[in-house]
Structure formats: structure tokens, C-alpha cells
Enzyme design. Structure first.
Site, PDB file in Angstrom:
ATOM      1  N   GLU A  69     -10.243  -6.764   9.304  1.00 20.51           N
ATOM      2  CA  GLU A  69      -9.566  -5.741   8.596  1.00 20.51           C
ATOM      3  C   GLU A  69     -10.241  -5.878   7.052  1.00 20.51           C
ATOM      4  O   GLU A  69      -9.660  -6.749   6.383  1.00 20.51           O
ATOM      5  CB  GLU A  69      -8.164  -5.765   8.567  1.00 20.51           C
ATOM      6  CG  GLU A  69      -7.384  -4.559   8.292  1.00 20.51           C
ATOM      7  CD  GLU A  69      -6.088  -4.806   8.210  1.00 20.51           C
ATOM      8  OE1 GLU A  69      -5.379  -3.921   8.505  1.00 20.51           O
ATOM      9  OE2 GLU A  69      -5.400  -5.796   8.088  1.00 20.51           O
ATOM     10  N   GLU A 116       5.255  -4.337  11.738  1.00 19.80           N
ATOM     11  CA  GLU A 116       4.165  -3.471  11.765  1.00 19.80           C
ATOM     12  C   GLU A 116       3.004  -4.074  10.847  1.00 19.80           C
ATOM     13  O   GLU A 116       3.382  -4.448   9.648  1.00 19.80           O
ATOM     14  CB  GLU A 116       4.559  -1.995  10.949  1.00 19.80           C
ATOM     15  CG  GLU A 116       5.570  -1.355  11.378  1.00 19.80           C
ATOM     16  CD  GLU A 116       5.607  -0.129  10.525  1.00 19.80           C
ATOM     17  OE1 GLU A 116       6.187  -0.030   9.521  1.00 19.80           O
ATOM     18  OE2 GLU A 116       4.979   0.979  10.973  1.00 19.80           O
ATOM     19  N   GLY A 138       3.269  -5.454   7.071  1.00 19.95           N
ATOM     20  CA  GLY A 138       2.349  -6.171   6.447  1.00 19.95           C
ATOM     21  C   GLY A 138       1.183  -6.922   7.185  1.00 19.95           C
ATOM     22  O   GLY A 138       1.009  -6.243   8.183  1.00 19.95           O
ATOM     23  N   THR A 169       5.344  -7.557  -4.306  1.00 16.41           N
ATOM     24  CA  THR A 169       5.079  -7.658  -5.828  1.00 16.41           C
ATOM     25  C   THR A 169       4.468  -6.569  -6.460  1.00 16.41           C
ATOM     26  O   THR A 169       4.790  -6.030  -7.447  1.00 16.41           O
ATOM     27  CB  THR A 169       4.551  -9.330  -5.987  1.00 16.41           C
ATOM     28  OG1 THR A 169       5.476 -10.068  -5.633  1.00 16.41           O
ATOM     29  CG2 THR A 169       4.146  -9.273  -7.545  1.00 16.41           C
ATOM     30  N   THR A 208       1.285 -12.415   7.669  1.00 19.43           N
ATOM     31  CA  THR A 208       2.573 -13.073   7.261  1.00 19.43           C
ATOM     32  C   THR A 208       3.737 -12.712   8.307  1.00 19.43           C
ATOM     33  O   THR A 208       4.373 -13.524   8.952  1.00 19.43           O
ATOM     34  CB  THR A 208       3.066 -12.429   6.302  1.00 19.43           C
ATOM     35  OG1 THR A 208       2.021 -12.515   5.244  1.00 19.43           O
ATOM     36  CG2 THR A 208       4.075 -13.238   5.451  1.00 19.43           C
ATOM     37  N   LYS A 254      13.268  -6.809  -0.026  1.00 16.80           N
ATOM     38  CA  LYS A 254      12.324  -7.377  -0.843  1.00 16.80           C
ATOM     39  C   LYS A 254      11.076  -6.708  -0.775  1.00 16.80           C
ATOM     40  O   LYS A 254      10.063  -6.652  -0.019  1.00 16.80           O
ATOM     41  CB  LYS A 254      12.136  -8.715  -0.129  1.00 16.80           C
ATOM     42  CG  LYS A 254      11.459  -9.964  -0.712  1.00 16.80           C
ATOM     43  CD  LYS A 254      10.462  -9.757  -1.820  1.00 16.80           C
ATOM     44  CE  LYS A 254       9.058 -10.272  -1.505  1.00 16.80           C
ATOM     45  NZ  LYS A 254       7.977  -9.918  -2.510  1.00 16.80           N
ATOM     46  N   ASN A 269       0.685  -1.214   0.057  1.00 16.38           N
ATOM     47  CA  ASN A 269      -0.105   0.005   0.012  1.00 16.38           C
ATOM     48  C   ASN A 269       1.012   1.453   0.061  1.00 16.38           C
ATOM     49  O   ASN A 269       0.420   2.414  -0.409  1.00 16.38           O
ATOM     50  CB  ASN A 269      -1.095   0.164   1.055  1.00 16.38           C
ATOM     51  CG  ASN A 269      -0.311  -0.257   2.466  1.00 16.38           C
ATOM     52  OD1 ASN A 269       0.872  -0.387   2.694  1.00 16.38           O
ATOM     53  ND2 ASN A 269      -1.395   0.142   3.487  1.00 16.38           N
ATOM     54  N   TYR A 270       2.066   1.081   0.480  1.00 17.06           N
ATOM     55  CA  TYR A 270       3.162   2.416   0.562  1.00 17.06           C
ATOM     56  C   TYR A 270       4.441   1.778   0.307  1.00 17.06           C
ATOM     57  O   TYR A 270       5.272   2.011   0.982  1.00 17.06           O
ATOM     58  CB  TYR A 270       2.956   3.230   1.780  1.00 17.06           C
ATOM     59  CG  TYR A 270       1.748   3.780   2.052  1.00 17.06           C
ATOM     60  CD1 TYR A 270       1.662   5.151   1.739  1.00 17.06           C
ATOM     61  CD2 TYR A 270       0.733   3.330   2.731  1.00 17.06           C
ATOM     62  CE1 TYR A 270       0.466   5.970   1.835  1.00 17.06           C
ATOM     63  CE2 TYR A 270      -0.508   4.105   2.968  1.00 17.06           C
ATOM     64  CZ  TYR A 270      -0.631   5.541   2.463  1.00 17.06           C
ATOM     65  OH  TYR A 270      -1.839   5.986   2.765  1.00 17.06           O
ATOM     66  N   CYS A 296      -3.160   0.678   6.785  1.00 15.45           N
ATOM     67  CA  CYS A 296      -3.140  -0.013   8.102  1.00 15.45           C
ATOM     68  C   CYS A 296      -3.906   1.086   9.161  1.00 15.45           C
ATOM     69  O   CYS A 296      -4.524   0.291   9.945  1.00 15.45           O
ATOM     70  CB  CYS A 296      -1.711  -0.159   8.613  1.00 15.45           C
ATOM     71  SG  CYS A 296      -0.879   1.331   8.615  1.00 15.45           S
ATOM     72  N   THR A 297      -3.628   2.245   8.901  1.00 15.20           N
ATOM     73  CA  THR A 297      -4.158   3.084  10.015  1.00 15.20           C
ATOM     74  C   THR A 297      -5.617   3.708   9.695  1.00 15.20           C
ATOM     75  O   THR A 297      -6.158   4.622  10.010  1.00 15.20           O
ATOM     76  CB  THR A 297      -3.517   4.441  10.548  1.00 15.20           C
ATOM     77  OG1 THR A 297      -3.180   4.896   9.135  1.00 15.20           O
ATOM     78  CG2 THR A 297      -2.076   3.927  11.232  1.00 15.20           C
TER      79      THR A 297
END
Ligand code: NAP
Length: 496
Positions: free
Chosen positions: A391, A264, A245, A195, A248, A192, A169-170, A298-299
Site C-alpha cells: 500500500e 479498520e 490505521g 499525532t 498497528t 487518542k 488521513n481523516y 484507505c480506499t
């Protein structure tokens, strides 16, 4: 345009290369990973599918380069970071274009992400020079039983090779939030990228290359996380993992060895609205907090807990604003753009259907075309609905009506997540008590949750993470303490 001008070395044919030893390389696998444009749902770009042997070589290069980098003066490290920041900002347009095509980020926000990332890198350089330029000097006679015979000098030293894994997302901002602190602290880096967002990250890495960082110091391997992720995170050459993420991260933290972890992870940020709240302010913040980047933050505000007496008025105000949201492609700077993948859209749809079946009030008609989901406010959500806890990472905001502050706090704290939360009230005393009671890493008073500004401490409790980010905390996290003790033959007290 992506892969042209100063970026032409990073692509060959139609496949973007990976980066190690100061060079752009093709993978020996001969395989590539397709990046699907969320808007067109066709292949936009391709990246190398790196092999385990290549990861081994990358780790070796990173290890060698780090030893030299640790001997590079702090001011020189800072100088290079400032240079990379300037180059990144200069080339914001092609990088932003990648963000539009790879993750359907609205064009204007994509540019903002790149500029903010340049500012973050510069801030890391400045903060690093300040906090790493200081150590501690301790004397032994403060501890009972000791004379002043020992002087202890302690300073912060690098960890070694930092593995950085950001989410889609960022991709640029959350990559540099790891790269900047790692480098200024004297570490080397293996990135890494996600994708979706990999090509934007590869362009960002080329900006560091152009700035002239030593060979092997910064490396970027591409491939699907599900294929090379475990090999990377369990690699013996890794001395620190900084991951952002979803779930995971929980799996990684169980598998990783004895290395410092910065995690995070997800959030279910609650927005508690009291009776005395400024409802126009709340509505504006629900729109900004819940629907920006189609809720893929996320926020994001992921559940509204509003006092029953003001719920009708608030829902009406939010609905009026939802009606004004522009829905469409990211190229047109729409507010609501397609979500990142078809599976993500299917998941969001599943939450909506579950809420419908269990009796939630749909304030708008549910509408979806491909990965594009129209913004939706769900009223009268109850705790037995999945959307009350999960979420969505999409443009759906559930509203739960509460009859007491305690009920709101209870719902917030019953979540497995504990990233951020917010409370709206004009009574600062109540706000502080609620903030103290909410089991989240941060509570915003009278504003939607937010990660920035990037130097603020940022942390999740419970399943939302391990450790604290924010520039200063990240620099500190990517260092360890080393002490040298000078032992004197006789006690010595410094005289004035
Ligand atoms: P994700 O699926 O967990 O992926 C995150 C990163 O992990 C990607 O780079 C992914 O690569 C990689 N990955 C996948 N499997 C891996 C494995 N086995 N080992 C190592 N790495 C692996 O998350 P996402 O969908 O990109 O992002 C959405 C989630 O991130 C949400 O839950 C959101 O709340 C959270 N998030 C949290 C914060 C925060 O600061 N707390 C900020 C932003 C987002 P591939 O893309 O190749 O699979």
C-alpha cells in the site's frame, strides 16, 4: 485561527492542552510532542505528552461519567449530539485550517471533512434514537418442548468506556465515526488522536465541550502512539477499542483483552477493468480514486488490473488526466499535496525505485521535492514488484495488464488485504459474478472504492479489519444485549 476565539482555552503558551473531566489541562510530564507541517517540514503545533498516571485518571473519570450517561434519556443524548454537530459546522474554518497545516489536506477537502463529520454526528443521533429505541420480545413456546411460560425482553445496553484511535488521513471524520455511535449508545469515550491531526481533533473535542456534555464523558489524551498506545489499548478500564490505521491494528488485536474490537486497517483496493468498460469513466475514477488526497486514503485505487486489449487506450486517457493535476501546497487547493511525513515520502520513493529496477514503465518522470511527490502512473507492473502488493499511501498508481478476468480476480484475492475493490463493465451479470468472487468487504460496480456515504456498511476482510463500520453497524457494535426473562407460573397464550 487555530486556538483562538471559542478555542482559546485549549492552548497555553504554544502547547495545546489535553481534555478530561470537562477541563483543558497541561500534562505533568512537562513534555510536548511536535506536529510537523508536511509542507514546510517545520514544527506547526505542539501537544501535551500525557503520562500513564494521567491516562489512569482519564479512565477513572470516563468510567464514572458513563454510569450517569447510561441513565440519560436517549432523546437527551441525541439532542446534545445535534448541538455538537451544529457547533462543529459553525467552526469549520479554524478546524479545516488545522487539517491543512497538520496533514496537508487541500483546503477545500478539509472543509468538506468537517462538514461531513457534523452530518455524521447528526445521523448517529437520529439512527440511535431509532435503533436503540427498539428491543425484542420473545416467547418460549416456539422452541421445542416449551410451553408459553417465559417472556423474554431484550434490549441494547452500552459497553462502558470506548477507546477511539483514528488515523492521520481523516482525523476528524474518523474520530467522530467512533464518538457519535459510542455516545448515542450510552458509552463514554477516550480519544487518542493521531499525532498528525491531533490539533484538529482537539478543536473538534472543544465543540463537544461547548455543546455541554457531562464532565468526564468525553476525554482526549495526546502523545505519540508508540509511547502511550500500548498502555491505552491494554488498559483494564477500556471496554471496547475502535481503531483505524495500519498494521498497528493487527498488533493491538493480539494484545487487547476480552473487549470488542473494531479494526479498520489498510487496503490494496483493486480496480478490474473489462474490455467493454466505458474507458472515460474508468480514467476519471482512477484519477479520483487513486490520486485524491495524494493517494492517502484507505480506499484509494491501489492497483489497476486492466484487460490487455484496452490497456493502451486506458493508460493514454489516464495520463492525459494526470497531466492536468495541480501539484503544490494544500493552501492553494492543489490536487496533489505533500504526503504526511518524510518517512512516508521515503517509503513511496522506495516502491517507485523497486518498480523501476524491475522494469515498470514510468508514464511520467519521477519527481519529488521534500514531502511533495508528483503523481505517477506505472504501467506494465508485474507481480514480482513490491508496488503490486504494498500500500503506497501516496500518489502512485500501478497498472497490471491481465489477459483474463480470472487473472484479475486471482491477483485481487492473493493480497493479504481485503478492504474494497471495484469492477468496470457494462455487463451487470459479469459484474455481479466478479463482485461475488472478490474477497473484499465491498465491491463497487462502475465507480472507485469509497468509504461513504457514512451510513453504508464498511468493512475489511482478511488483514483489512475486524467487524463492520457504518453508522448503524457501529452503534450496534458499541452495545451488548441484555435480557430480562419473566417466568409465569402457568402457560399463558395471548387471546385475540
Ligand atoms: P497508523 O500509523 O497505524 O496510526 C493510526 C493510529 O494509531 C494513530 O492515532 C497512531 O498514533 C496510533 N498508534 C500508533 N502506535 C500505536 C500503538 N502502539 N498503540 C495504539 N495506537 C497506536 O496509521 P496512519 O499512518 O495514521 O494511517 C494510515 C493507515 O491507516 C493506512 O494503512 C490506511 O490504509 C489505514 N486506514 C484505514 C482505514 C479504513 O477504514 N480501513 C481508513 C483510513 C486509514 P500516532 O499518530 O501518535 O502514531
Amino acid at each position: 485561527m487555530a486556538g483562538s476565539g471559542v478555542f482559546e482555552d485549549i492552548i497555553e503558551g504554544d502547547v495545546f492542552k489535553y481534555y478530561t473531566d470537562g477541563e483543558w489541562k497541561k500534562s505533568a510530564s512537562g513534555k510536548s510532542v511536535a506536529i510537523i507541517n508536511p509542507t514546510t517540514r517545520t514544527t506547526q503545533y505542539k501537544v501535551q505528552a500525557c503520562t500513564q498516571e494521567e491516562v489512569n485518571k482519564v479512565m477513572e473519570s470516563a468510567k464514572i461519567a458513563q454510569k450517569q450517561w447510561a441513565k440519560t434519556p436517549l432523546w437527551k443524548r441525541a439532542e446534545l449530539l445535534h448541538k455538537a454537530a451544529a457547533i462543529l459546522k459553525e467552526h469549520k474554518a479554524p478546524i479545516a485550517e488545522c487539517l491543512v497545516k497538520e496533514i496537508a489536506k487541500p483546503a477545500k477537502d478539509a472543509v468538506t471533512e468537517v462538514v461531513r463529520s457534523g452530518d455524521l454526528i447528526s445521523y448517529c443521533a437520529e439512527e440511535g434514537v431509532r435503533i436503540l429505541g427498539e428491543g425484542k420480545f420473545l416467547v418460549s413456546d416456539s422452541f421445542p418442548g416449551n410451553e408459553r411460560t417465559k417472556y423474554c425482553l431484550s434490549s441494547k445496553i452500552p459497553l462502558g468506556v470506548v477507546l477511539a484511535i483514528p488515523p492521520f488521513n481523516y482525523p476528524v471524520n474518523l474520530a467522530v465515526s467512533k464518538i457519535g455511535p459510542a455516545l448515542i449508545a450510552g458509552n463514554s469515550l477516550v480519544l487518542k488522536p493521531p499525532t498528525q491531526g491531533a490539533v484538529a481533533c482537539l478543536h473538534m473535542v472543544q465543540c463537544f465541550h461547548l455543546a455541554g456534555f457531562p464532565k468526564g464523558l468525553i476525554n482526549c489524551v495526546t502523545g505519540k502512539g508508540s509511547e502511550i498506545g500500548d498502555f491505552l489499548t491494554m488498559h483494564p478500564g477500556v471496554n471496547c477499542i475502535s481503531f483505524t490505521g495500519g498494521d498497528t491494528g493487527v498488533a493491538i488485536s493480539k494484545k487487547a483483552g476480552m473487549v470488542p474490537l473494531q479494526m479498520e486497517l489498510g487496503g490494496k483496493d483493486a480496480c478490474i477493468v473489462l474490455e467493454d468498460a466505458d474507458l472515460d469513466l474508468v480514467a476519471a475514477n482512477i484519477i479520483k480514486g487513486g490520486f485524491s488526497y495524494s493517494g492517502q486514503r484507505c480506499t484509494a485505487v491501489k492497483v489497476v488490473l486492466v484487460m490487455e486489449s484496452v490497456a493502451d487506450a486506458l493508460v493514454e486517457k489516464v495520463n492525459a488526466k494526470v497531466a492536468k493535476l495541480k501539484v503544490g501546497p494544500p493552501e492553494d487547493n492543489c490536487d496533489i499535496t505533500p504526503v504526511v511525513s518524510e518517512s512516508s515520502a521515503n517509503f513511496i520513493e522506495g516502491l517507485a525505485k523497486d518498480a523501476k529496477a524491475k522494469g515498470a514503465t514510468f508514464c511520467q518522470e519521477y519527481k519529488r521535492e521534500g514531502n511533495l511527490i508528483w503523481p505517477l502512473l506505472l504501467d506494465n507492473v508485474r507481480p514480482d514488484m513490491r508496488i503490486a502488493w504494498e500500500e503506497p499511501f501516496g500518489p502512485i498508481v500501478p497498472v497490471i495488464r491481465i489477459n483474463s478476468i480470472e487473472e484479475g480476480i486471482h491477483h485481487c484475492n492473493a493480497s493479504n488485504f481485503g478492504l474494497q475493490g471495484c469492477v468496470f463493465t457494462k455487463d451487470i451479470n459479469k459484474a455481479i459474478l466478479i463482485s461475488d468472487a472478490m474477497e473484499t468487504g465491498t465491491v463497487q460496480i462502475n465507480s472507485a472504492p469509497a468509504r461513504g456515504p457514512d451510513h453504508f456498511p464498511f468493512q475489511g476482510l482478511k488483514d483489512s479489519g475486524i467487524g463492520s463500520q457504518g453508522i448503524t453497524n457501529s452503534i450496534n457494535m458499541m452495545t451488548k444485549i441484555k435480557s430480562t426473562v419473566i417466568n409465569l407460573p402457568t402457560p399463558s397464550y395471548t387471546m385475540g
